[in-house]
Design an enzyme around this catalytic site. Structure first.
Site, PDB file in Angstrom:
ATOM      1  N   TYR A   1       0.834  -1.200   0.000  1.00  0.00           N
ATOM      2  CA  TYR A   1       0.000   0.000   0.000  1.00  0.00           C
ATOM      3  C   TYR A   1       0.868   1.248   0.000  1.00  0.00           C
ATOM      4  O   TYR A   1       0.664   2.169  -0.781  1.00  0.00           O
ATOM      5  CB  TYR A   1      -0.896  -0.026   1.239  1.00  0.00           C
ATOM      6  CG  TYR A   1      -1.749   1.192   1.432  1.00  0.00           C
ATOM      7  CD1 TYR A   1      -2.962   1.313   0.786  1.00  0.00           C
ATOM      8  CD2 TYR A   1      -1.343   2.232   2.271  1.00  0.00           C
ATOM      9  CE1 TYR A   1      -3.743   2.422   0.961  1.00  0.00           C
ATOM     10  CE2 TYR A   1      -2.117   3.352   2.450  1.00  0.00           C
ATOM     11  CZ  TYR A   1      -3.323   3.436   1.796  1.00  0.00           C
ATOM     12  OH  TYR A   1      -4.091   4.548   1.970  1.00  0.00           O
ATOM     13  N   GLY A   2       1.839   1.279   0.888  1.00  0.00           N
ATOM     14  CA  GLY A   2       2.693   2.459   1.017  1.00  0.00           C
ATOM     15  C   GLY A   2       3.426   2.769  -0.265  1.00  0.00           C
ATOM     16  O   GLY A   2       3.498   3.918  -0.680  1.00  0.00           O
TER      17      GLY A   2
END
Lengths: 348, 579
Positions: free
Chosen positions: B406-407
């Site tokens: 996600y990051g």
């Protein structure tokens, strides 16, 4: 100032990328089985472990990791190297250079024919039988799992895994004009493929007594600067650097020290991918000033990569071929003395 | 600042002129000016005005040649005016505009007069000292300039805030997306919602329509007019699929005509785990959420809602007001209904389908495809458009262990934003980022631990709170490459200072949720909507007003310094007078 700003923004590398449709026929490659008995048996033992499909990931239990780390062996040359997307460009040059240094190299790409022909040429050039290869599309989890299996069968373990497969779909257009297929191709190869490879490599290396090093190749935009005309590519390469950082943090959290994730920056390499975008004045200028042939880059990178396991270091690194200082001095010498003008292509 | 002020004045002056013309129409001649031959071609469509009172004009035309200079301008403006207000309701609009301008003008005059009074007081106090008088004049002029700038800014914002926007929000059937959609809707905008599941789109439309009806019912009459154009439509769209995205864009254009704001909100995280524990299942699996759980959720939602309605009618019949005990009882009962029906009231809405592929596709591929499609639509329409990409953890470049995938997608998006900003510099499409900070939604809560939740207590906010801050600023955004953040330094500071107080804000020490369910929250929100929020107001005017206040303080300092170099002085008078 305008030049310096754009200079670093265009320090892109275009690594080897493979776009031919993968053919189904994969000719059997019969490698000569290498090396010592002890290593083989040990690795076999672990190899059997790792190939079980339904096993819980090793990482969830740090104590087990450390117990395997307890029996860890020092990493000694020759190293076993795996390079993804390595039938052309920088990946191929790296493979060649590693072979010269006496390592065992496993190459792979999406096209089985190209893998085969690359193996033939590499064998002919290096004169030794230390090269293996298989077809692998990094975007496909099963393909990558098979790659790991193949590596374990033929080389038992991998010391250095270089995630080189990357793509820009050979298109330099504003995002508004880019096609669906190109965008999906770029993102899935560069981001998704890399993530799957990282995960599989980590899984594999956590079970190896020797541990391992993973290198992710960055590219234009990885410093966060804008990359107009190849926005999607830049975004994916930015995410590569971030992924590396996060993985380093995760491994630290789990107190794993023998598996290390690094970044590797080849700078600008004169591969097809870079040259296909050289249709503006600015691009030509920077390619002439900053780009280097893949062989040159590999000659610099390989000793640097090999020095990490040599020294036994477990610190994450960021190996750069084209450092800021180098780039600026080259730009300066170009502006001051006209060095490197029309080096690869004629400027107006 | 000066340019902003000018910009503001343009529409005002324009309206003013046009209205003037409207009232003395008979004195304007349409055929009288020979030198305007090129423009007259343009004027042809407006002939209908002439036929109304043509005879008189023709008579006058010979006289008018003398002061044709003046008439040229009037003629042109008249033409533009009639071009714009050629419809039947032109007079109504005219009146409305006139009254608005008169109001602003009146305000301005009153302000000027009061400054005049202060000026006179200042002169009296200065006692005829020449130097002091000069100072007072200077500070007066400074005050007028700054005041005009602030005032015109406020008026400009007011003007630009008016009028409905056409908004497309992806991933807007839950969490922040839904809150944003609701907020836009209640600001009187036309909203297109989209999500993967058609079923949940339909449900959300129904729910938002209900909210809108409630909003219209409770809003004061002045606001009700704004809400007249508000509507919500929706379609199913998987942002990873280029054809779906194209359909969404076409759908929005067909329904609304144009798109002013496109928000790429769809995003997914799939829980907090090391990368090794993520599987690379295909997008297909993620697309088809487990049907049983979905149904269960809907059922629970429905039952809870009906319980809610029941309570509402009971309240109504017994004319009970929401006093503490009663409302607590009600909330608990509703929550209990939900808890029983789906075991865990807030977090189990989706059983997290694990997959790197789903995350990458939704966050990165989806945003890229949506942005491109929105750029297509917006560059083909007359009005300028704005695209917002949502920031998330990792956007800044700091590592995000346990949410590595996600990051890194969010980090990539930030770089994409800067590339797009460069690419779209010359077009009328604005690309922006919006950062909601940390919001209590499934995205954040799925798979979070008790420790995480303790941290959430301090910095997290409910989606409605965040939407309420973001939406007004999204609506008035100008230019390109702006960042609209919820967690601004003052807010972070406030959160850290009050960290101790916030300990049990959303979760208790066992990680159970303490906050009310969505429907309950909305009721409370409807009550407090109209209330003035100081921090919101402060945030709204950050860029402009604080600059003004800063320059004001510099002027004050200048005055104080120069008055101390002179003889004994009533410096405070100057202050007072500036303020």
């Amino acid at each position: 100032m305008a030049i310096t700003a754009t200079a670093t923004s265009s320090l892109f590398n275009f690594n080897c990328s493979l776009f031919h449709p993968p053919s189904l026929s994969c000719p059997p490659i019969l490698p000569s089985l290498p090396h010592h008995h002890l290593r083989l048996t040990l690795a076999r033992k672990f190899g059997i472990f790792t190939t079980l499909p339904d096993r819980k990931p090793f990482i969830s239990n740090p104590s087990v990791c450390s117990s395997s780390a307890g029996k860890s062996q020092p990493m000694v040359p020759p190293y076993n190297i795996l390079i993804t997307g390595s039938t052309k460009g920088i990946g191929y040059a790296l493979a060649k250079e590693f072979l010269k240094a006496g390592d065992n190299v496993l190459i792979c790409s999406r096209s089985a024919e190209r893998v085969e022909s690359a193996i033939q040429t590499l064998r002919a050039e290096s004169g030794v039988q230390h090269v293996w290869g298989t077809k692998c599309d990094v975007r496909d989890g099963n393909d990558v799992k098979n790659l790991v299996k193949y590596a374990q069968e033929n080389l038992q373990y991998i010391d250095i895994w270089i995630n080189n497969a990357g793509s820009n779909a050979y298109s330099y257009k504003p995002l508004a004009e880019a096609s669906d297929e190109d965008l999906i191709e770029v993102v899935t190869t560069n981001t998704l493929g890399l993530m799957i490879c990282c995960r599989e490599a980590m899984k594999m290396m956590l079970n190896q007594p020797r541990g391992g090093h993973i290198f992710n190749i960055d590219g234009a935009g990885s410093d966060g600067r804008p990359t107009p005309r190849f926005a999607a590519y830049g975004a994916t390469k930015r995410s590569v650097v971030h992924l590396t950082k996060s993985l380093q943090a995760e491994l630290r959290m789990q107190e794993v020290s023998n598996v290390v994730v690094h970044n590797l920056s080849p700078g600008m390499v004169t591969t097809d991918l870079l040259m296909s975008g050289a249709n503006t004045k600015q691009a030509k200028f920077f390619i002439n000033v900053l780009a280097e042939p893949a062989d040159e880059v590999a000659k610099y990178l390989v000793p640097n990569i090999r020095s990490i396991p040599n020294s036994g270091s477990t610190r994450p690194t960021y190996i750069r071929f084209l450092t800021g200082l180098k780039a600026y001095s080259q730009i300066f010498s170009r502006l001051a003395f006209g060095a490197r003008r029309n080096r690869y292509m004629v400027e107006d | 600042m000066a340019t902003v002020a000018k910009f503001h004045m343009v529409p005002a002056v324009f309206h003013h002129r046009t209205t003037q013309l409207g009232f003395c129409r008979t004195s304007v001649s349409w055929d009288s000016i020979p030198p305007l031959s090129r423009r007259r071609v343009f004027l042809q469509p407006c002939r209908s005005f002439r036929t109304e009172n043509g005879g008189a004009k023709d008579n006058k035309s010979t006289k008018k040649l003398a002061n044709s200079d003046k008439n040229k301008r009037k003629n042109l403006l008249g033409a533009i005016k009639s071009f714009i207000f050629s419809k039947d309701n032109s007079m109504e609009k005219l009146e409305e505009n006139l009254s608005k301008i008169a109001l602003h003008l009146g305000r301005y005059i009153v302000t000027m007069m009061s400054t005049g009074v202060i000026l006179v007081i200042g002169f009296n106090l200065s006692g005829g000292d020449g130097q002091m008088n000069d100072l007072i004049w200077y500070s007066w002029v400074g005050g007028i300039i700054i005041g005009t700038m602030i005032g015109s800014n406020m008026v400009l914002d007011e003007v630009s805030r008016a009028g409905p926007r056409n908004v497309v929000i992806t991933g807007s059937t839950r969490g922040l997306g839904k809150a944003l959609a609701r907020e836009f809707l209640l600001s009187g905008d036309r909203v297109v919602i989209a999500s993967r599941s058609e079923e949940s789109v339909d449900m959300t439309i129904k729910e938002l329509e209900e909210n809108l009806q409630e909003g219209i019912a409770t809003a004061p009459s002045s606001c009700r007019k704004n809400l007249a154009h508000a509507k919500v439509v929706g379609t199913s769209c998987d942002v990873c699929d280029p054809n779906d995205v194209r359909n969404l864009a076409n759908f929005a254009v067909n329904e609304l005509g144009s798109i002013d704001i496109w928000i790429n909100n769809a995003g997914t995280n799939k829980g907090f785990r090391p990368l090794l524990e993520f599987t690379d299942n295909d997008i297909q699996q993620a697309r088809n959420r487990p049907p049983i759980s979905q149904k269960k959720v809907h059922f629970a939602e429905h039952s809870a809602n009906s319980a809610e309605h029941l309570f509402h009618s009971v309240e109504h019949i017994m004319s009970l007001r929401c006093t503490g005990l009663w409302s607590q009882f009600r909330r608990r009962t509703v929550n209990f209904a939900k808890t029983v029906l789906r075991n865990d009231p807030y977090f189990c809405e989706i059983t997290p389908t694990k997959g790197i592929s789903a995350i990458v596709s939704t966050n990165l591929v989806g945003s890229i495809l949506c942005t491109r499609e929105a750029m297509h639509v917006m560059s083909n329409q007359h009005k300028a458009g704005h695209i917002f990409n949502m920031d998330g953890a990792g956007s800044g470049g700091s590592s995000t262990p346990l949410t590595a995938v996600y990051g890194s997608t969010k980090c990539g998006l930030r770089q994409l934003q800067s590339s797009l900003f460069k690419e779209s510099k010359k077009s009328k499409v604005g690309v922006h980022t919006a950062s909601p900070g940390m919001v209590l939604t499934d995205l954040l809560l799925s798979g979070s631990t008790v420790q995480n939740k303790q941290m959430f207590n301090i910095i997290c906010e409910l989606p409605e709170t965040v939407a309420r801050t973001l939406v007004p600023r999204m609506r008035v955004v100008k230019g390109s490459g702006k960042a609209i953040n919820y967690l601004t330094p003052p807010r972070i500071l406030l959160a850290l200072v009050t960290a101790w107080v916030r300990r049990g804000r959303w979760f208790d020490d066992k990680g159970r949720a303490l906050y009310a369910a969505e429907a309950d929250r909305l009721r409370n929100w409807a009550e407090s909507r109209t209330r003035f929020s100081f921090t919101d107001a402060m945030e709204m005017y950050t860029e402009n007003t604080w600059v003004s206040v800063f320059s004001l303080s510099i002027v004050c300092a200048f005055i104080i310094l120069s008055s101390t170099t002179g003889n004994a002085s009533p410096g405070h008078v100057d202050h007072f007078h500036l303020l």
